[in-house]
Write a protein that holds these residues in place. Structure first.
Motif, PDB file in Angstrom:
ATOM      1  N   ARG A 224      45.807  19.565 -51.592  1.00 48.31           N
ATOM      2  CA  ARG A 224      45.350  19.565 -50.197  1.00 48.31           C
ATOM      3  C   ARG A 224      44.324  20.663 -49.968  1.00 48.31           C
ATOM      4  O   ARG A 224      43.332  20.472 -49.268  1.00 48.31           O
ATOM      5  N   GLU A 225      44.574  21.813 -50.576  1.00 48.63           N
ATOM      6  CA  GLU A 225      43.665  22.955 -50.423  1.00 48.63           C
ATOM      7  C   GLU A 225      42.295  22.653 -51.019  1.00 48.63           C
ATOM      8  O   GLU A 225      41.271  22.934 -50.405  1.00 48.63           O
ATOM      9  N   ASP A 226      42.289  22.073 -52.232  1.00 46.82           N
ATOM     10  CA  ASP A 226      41.022  21.724 -52.882  1.00 46.82           C
ATOM     11  C   ASP A 226      40.254  20.694 -52.065  1.00 46.82           C
ATOM     12  O   ASP A 226      39.039  20.821 -51.878  1.00 46.82           O
TER      13      ASP A 226
ATOM     14  N   LEU B  99      36.517  21.654 -44.555  1.00 48.89           N
ATOM     15  CA  LEU B  99      37.439  21.609 -43.418  1.00 48.89           C
ATOM     16  C   LEU B  99      38.153  22.937 -43.167  1.00 48.89           C
ATOM     17  O   LEU B  99      38.990  23.018 -42.290  1.00 48.89           O
ATOM     18  N   GLY B 100      37.836  23.943 -43.934  1.00 46.43           N
ATOM     19  CA  GLY B 100      38.440  25.248 -43.700  1.00 46.43           C
ATOM     20  C   GLY B 100      39.741  25.436 -44.453  1.00 46.43           C
ATOM     21  O   GLY B 100      39.758  26.016 -45.507  1.00 46.43           O
TER      22      GLY B 100
ATOM     23  N   ARG C 139      33.597  12.455 -38.305  1.00 47.77           N
ATOM     24  CA  ARG C 139      33.031  13.422 -39.242  1.00 47.77           C
ATOM     25  C   ARG C 139      34.075  13.879 -40.261  1.00 47.77           C
ATOM     26  O   ARG C 139      33.797  14.004 -41.449  1.00 47.77           O
ATOM     27  N   THR C 140      35.290  14.099 -39.804  1.00 53.19           N
ATOM     28  CA  THR C 140      36.371  14.527 -40.695  1.00 53.19           C
ATOM     29  C   THR C 140      36.655  13.449 -41.737  1.00 53.19           C
ATOM     30  O   THR C 140      36.747  13.734 -42.933  1.00 53.19           O
ATOM     31  N   VAL C 141      36.781  12.213 -41.284  1.00 52.43           N
ATOM     32  CA  VAL C 141      37.058  11.103 -42.202  1.00 52.43           C
ATOM     33  C   VAL C 141      35.894  10.924 -43.170  1.00 52.43           C
ATOM     34  O   VAL C 141      36.096  10.719 -44.372  1.00 52.43           O
ATOM     35  N   ALA C 142      34.674  11.043 -42.668  1.00 44.21           N
ATOM     36  CA  ALA C 142      33.496  10.881 -43.520  1.00 44.21           C
ATOM     37  C   ALA C 142      33.438  11.961 -44.597  1.00 44.21           C
ATOM     38  O   ALA C 142      33.129  11.673 -45.758  1.00 44.21           O
TER      39      ALA C 142
END
Length: 88
Positions: A18-20, A27-28, A47-50
């Motif tokens: 998840r971090e990678d 996404l921070g 934008r997040t999904v893209a």
């Protein structure tokens, strides 16, 4: 299959934590990915999904809506590995 399931599936195919994934998608922190995979966030911004789809080498339509052909696990893994090589 919901967004949370498609995201977890594609992330597993890609072999990313998840971090990678969050870092590669810009996404921070992994909190966004965790919330999406747990179903706590069901309507993320486009934008997040893209950004997630780009990193996972899947279509935005498949990841966001579940439309289109299912991605090929081997192709995802190969594309992510190639991107890792380019970034090094």
């Amino acid at each position: 299959m919901d967004l949370k399931d498609r995201l977890a599936l594609a992330r597993g195919y890609a072999g990313l934590s998840r971090e990678d994934l969050a870092a590669r998608a810009g996404l921070g922190g992994s909190d966004t990915v965790a919330k999406l995979e747990q179903g706590a966030r069901t309507r993320p911004e486009y934008r997040t999904v893209a950004c997630l789809a780009r990193v996972l080498c899947v279509s935005v339509e498949w990841l966001g809506e579940g439309t289109g052909p299912d991605p090929d696990p081997a192709a995802i893994r190969a594309a992510v590995e190639a991107a890792r090589g380019e970034a090094a």
